[in-house]
Write a protein that holds these residues in place. Sequence first.
Motif, PDB file in Angstrom:
ATOM      1  N   PRO A  19      34.146  45.928  37.958  1.00  0.00           N
ATOM      2  CA  PRO A  19      35.309  46.783  38.257  1.00  0.00           C
ATOM      3  C   PRO A  19      35.259  48.141  37.571  1.00  0.00           C
ATOM      4  O   PRO A  19      35.789  49.127  38.095  1.00  0.00           O
ATOM      5  N   GLY A  58      42.205  43.212  44.205  1.00  0.00           N
ATOM      6  CA  GLY A  58      41.288  43.353  43.071  1.00  0.00           C
ATOM      7  C   GLY A  58      41.376  42.179  42.117  1.00  0.00           C
ATOM      8  O   GLY A  58      40.352  41.660  41.649  1.00  0.00           O
ATOM      9  N   PHE A  84      42.459  48.632  43.999  1.00  0.00           N
ATOM     10  CA  PHE A  84      41.588  47.452  43.903  1.00  0.00           C
ATOM     11  C   PHE A  84      40.853  47.458  42.567  1.00  0.00           C
ATOM     12  O   PHE A  84      40.811  46.443  41.853  1.00  0.00           O
TER      13      PHE A  84
END
Length: 260
Positions: free
Chosen positions: A124, A80, A215
């Motif tokens: 994200p 990530g 992630f």
Amino acid sequence: MNIEVIYGILIPFAGTTLGAAGVFFMKKELSDLVQRALTGFAAGVMVAASVWSLLIPAMEQSESLGRLAFLPAAVGFWIGILFLLLLDHIIPHLHRNSEKAEGPKSKLARTTMLVLAVTLHNIPEGMAVGVVYAGYLTENTKITAMGALALSIGIAIQNFPEGAIISMPLRAEGMKKSKAFVGGTLSGIVEPISAAITILAAGLIVPALPYLLSFAAGAMIYVVVEELIPEMSTGEHSNIGTLFFGVGFCLMMILDVALG
């Protein structure tokens, strides 16, 4: 994808939209003090969400690995971080209060790059909401509907000031109020899109769920350290950002534990 999940992934986008609408009601751009406080709050929410809603569930999903239960969480976390690092290098963007754009050289307008900067860190957040709902949909996980909703509400709360933080500077750059509102809103549209894609991906590869959870955590932590902490810490009265970081962290922790 049931209606409960659809509402869940749209709640954060609603937060951004409501915040962006502030451009119609506020005459002046938010003061530096307020912007630092809101940025600190957003950072606190994201860090708490990364720990309670993503990393801990990722390790709980991997309990069968025994002492190596941390492995999927650690691997996903680093993927990530590296993913966001890659996006930072290939997408031209401009952070608030910065004169120098990041990423490849581009002829894009300053306002466009401001929107791209916020859009980058909304990816994200959308993935985080999506992967938690994906965990809920698998039914064999410890992620509950209320736990997923808690994350969605937490992200929406911190998206509200973010919407204003992007639309107000766009207005200050000379945009009409309506266009500044659209710009602020569009910066958040990536969240439900990335959430939906993540849910589909997790549904196809259920064993990947711990990796996807971590992630999203790694990507959010990257945003916090790379962007939000510097923004809340520069200049005078930097302690206000730290205090509101604590407020955001505590609120997200309470939401996750109380509702989850």
